[in-house]
Design a protein around this motif. Sequence first.
Motif, short mmCIF file in Angstrom:
data_model
loop_
_atom_site.label_atom_id
_atom_site.label_comp_id
_atom_site.label_asym_id
_atom_site.label_seq_id
_atom_site.Cartn_x
_atom_site.Cartn_y
_atom_site.Cartn_z
N LEU A 574 0.83 -1.19 0.00
CA LEU A 574 0.00 0.00 0.00
C LEU A 574 0.87 1.25 0.00
N VAL A 575 0.39 2.25 -0.70
CA VAL A 575 1.01 3.58 -0.61
C VAL A 575 -0.12 4.57 -0.34
N LEU A 576 0.04 5.32 0.71
CA LEU A 576 -0.97 6.30 1.09
C LEU A 576 -0.52 7.68 0.60
N LEU A 577 -1.41 8.34 -0.13
CA LEU A 577 -1.12 9.71 -0.56
C LEU A 577 -2.07 10.62 0.18
N ALA A 591 -7.71 16.46 -4.23
CA ALA A 591 -7.75 15.00 -4.09
C ALA A 591 -8.45 14.37 -5.29
N ARG A 592 -9.52 14.99 -5.74
CA ARG A 592 -10.24 14.45 -6.90
C ARG A 592 -9.39 14.51 -8.16
N LEU A 630 -5.36 5.85 -1.77
CA LEU A 630 -4.56 4.68 -1.43
C LEU A 630 -4.24 3.96 -2.73
N LEU A 631 -2.96 3.65 -2.92
CA LEU A 631 -2.57 2.84 -4.08
C LEU A 631 -2.27 1.44 -3.56
N ARG A 632 -2.76 0.47 -4.31
CA ARG A 632 -2.54 -0.92 -3.87
C ARG A 632 -2.01 -1.71 -5.06
N THR A 633 -0.98 -2.48 -4.83
CA THR A 633 -0.42 -3.22 -5.95
C THR A 633 0.22 -4.53 -5.51
N SER A 634 0.30 -5.44 -6.47
CA SER A 634 1.03 -6.68 -6.22
C SER A 634 2.44 -6.58 -6.82
N VAL A 658 -2.23 23.58 -0.80
CA VAL A 658 -2.50 22.15 -0.59
C VAL A 658 -1.17 21.42 -0.64
N SER A 659 -0.91 20.57 0.35
CA SER A 659 0.33 19.81 0.27
C SER A 659 0.04 18.32 0.24
N LEU A 660 1.00 17.60 -0.33
CA LEU A 660 0.85 16.16 -0.53
C LEU A 660 1.97 15.46 0.21
#
Length: 670
Positions: A574-577, A591-592, A630-634, A658-660
Amino acid sequence: MEAASHYVSVWLPVPRRLAFTYAVPADWPALRPGSLVVAPLGRRQSVGIVAATRVQPDPDLAEIKPLSARLPEIWDLSPPLLRVLQWSIGHYLAPPGEALRAFLPPALLKTKSPDPAKARLRPIPALETLSLPEPNAEQNAAIEAILAGPEGFQAYLLHGITGSGKTEVYLRLCAELLGRGRSALILVPEIALTPQTVGRFAARFGAVVGSYHSAMTEAQRLKTWIQARSGELRILVGTRSALALPLQDLGLVVVDEEHDSSYKQEERFRYQGRDLAVLRAREEGIPVVLGSATPSLESLENAESGKYRLLHLPDRATRGALPKIHLVDLKKEAADPETLLSPSLAAALAATLARGEQALLFLNRRGFAPFLLCRGCGEAPNCPNCEIALTYHKRPAAMVCHYCEFRAPPPERCPRCSDEELQAMGSGTERLEEALARLHPGRRIARLDRDVSLSRQRTEEILTSFAKGEIDILVGTQLVAKGHDFKQLTLVGILLADSTLHQPDFRSAERLFQLVTQVAGRAGRHDLPGEVFLQTFRPEHYAIAAALEQDPHRFFLHEREHRREAEYPPFRRLVLLRLSGNQAGKVEQAARKLAEDLRTLFARHPEVKVLGPSKSALEKLRGKYRWQLLLRTSKYEAMRRVLEEKLGRLEKSLAAGVSLHVDVDPAGSF
Ligand code: ADP
Ligand code: ZN
């Protein structure tokens, strides 16, 4: 100006996703990647690390300044440490300047560094030297397996129940390594709470033992750094910030309580200290031992797949047996609203005190009451900066936000209807302590939670007096769950086991299982038998059932299937942005837009799922509105490469205000 011989790229401690280019003055001796230099940055001078030498400067750069100074070679990052730094910049998609802070002592990053000679180290609290216990058969097997293991890197998972003598295994390994002229790095989750661990190493190995953690002053840390580098210190016990200490001839890394969530850094450079410790061992070509009574699912999976070698300590090292656990179903047996004790736990507590033994009551909630409520209009004051109720603290009297530390005096009347007095609803550790004192006059009662632990001295006092039997009842939050060893402690009460289950975190069941097992493991470690009362509203939950049977394997199998089905780690990455800013509308829009951009970016990567955007569980924190993706990958590496290339541009395209931030392998709390 002297003629420049060539150009180097340098990482500087600023939150930018790039390395800076400088010219090397012609008369300098050669630099190598990992050298420390001083470079002009705007009007300041800044310490940085050479990332690459002999680079071709970007022809668009208007002006390339020369480096100002080179720090003495003893500060150079060793090649293994440089590789760990490079890897972590890539893996965690981190701005290099944030990552490098984890690899250098903070004092060094300031041009005006304090005089290391003046640094005074706090003496390590030495325990009386006990006669050394002879390792038992399982301990010996573990020690021999590690010492006779493959040359070079190998990870071991030392799964030993609480009190099985894991620390004794580390101590024996260290003794062997010292004899071979090597040194060792011992990572612990939280030093202020485990002075005993440092004490045990110091008692056995004396002056070659040092400790390192963020509660030390910068001057102390700098001094420890130098002593590690010079070989004066051979064993360093420290928190995750000790990860990059430049010990001479490092021969072993230990990560104690490897499952502990405090190994994860949640700010700025977001990394998992346990994982970087394994990486360091790999780059140094040495063994690493991860120890725990309740290993993380990730490590168990690595053991299952054969990446880690599993070593078991199935029994307690002392005569003590594992405690008996009683389940209290709070739906059937109501707890007292103030003390939160069910009648059966209250009776067990009275009996324990009558026998002159000690009790530990665990509640994951500090303060007097979780909130104040107006019975007239239903008002419950919230934090002005966060979307969360203020906790009422009685001494000193204050309404406190547990997220941003906002404080205000408690209102006399309801701030909305000014009609009624506000009522304290529910119980925190402070109220518990007070109610218990009323119930058991004359008993010595103490409390250990974050309010108390702000004073490290007070924390050590409490732990020491509890260990000496000078406290009858200790009330505490998860701070008391960590590796302490108390000889007279026979009763443990877990007042509300399921409180962790309400967090929006895919690891909440794992945390619950670990917490119950760890807290329960404090009881009956020595000659006296221990008892645990586990109070819960959800006796049927599988984490509670497994904790009750003290069966980590059963929990592992169940949880693993659950994670596999739900596509969570360790089966996916998982990667949370996270996006945040002062204006709710702007953050939502950003975000959109980011979600759209990412969906386009990964359109041809079906293995990458873009989840969200959604409001964060804490919608507003410290005055900032928060949204997330949330990015999810195998296939992490493929996704990582795409992100690495595009993140800078995505960041630049964000609306002003806005910051990321990016959190790879996030700990949870979505
Ligand atoms: P863990 O780190 O697994 O919780 P410790 O190493 O703290 O366990 O050991 C628990 C207790 O047992 C300590 O008081 C320790 O001194 C004692 N102990 C450890 N190994 C032995 C042994 N082989 N024989 C007797 N006592 C031991
Ligand atoms: Zn707040």
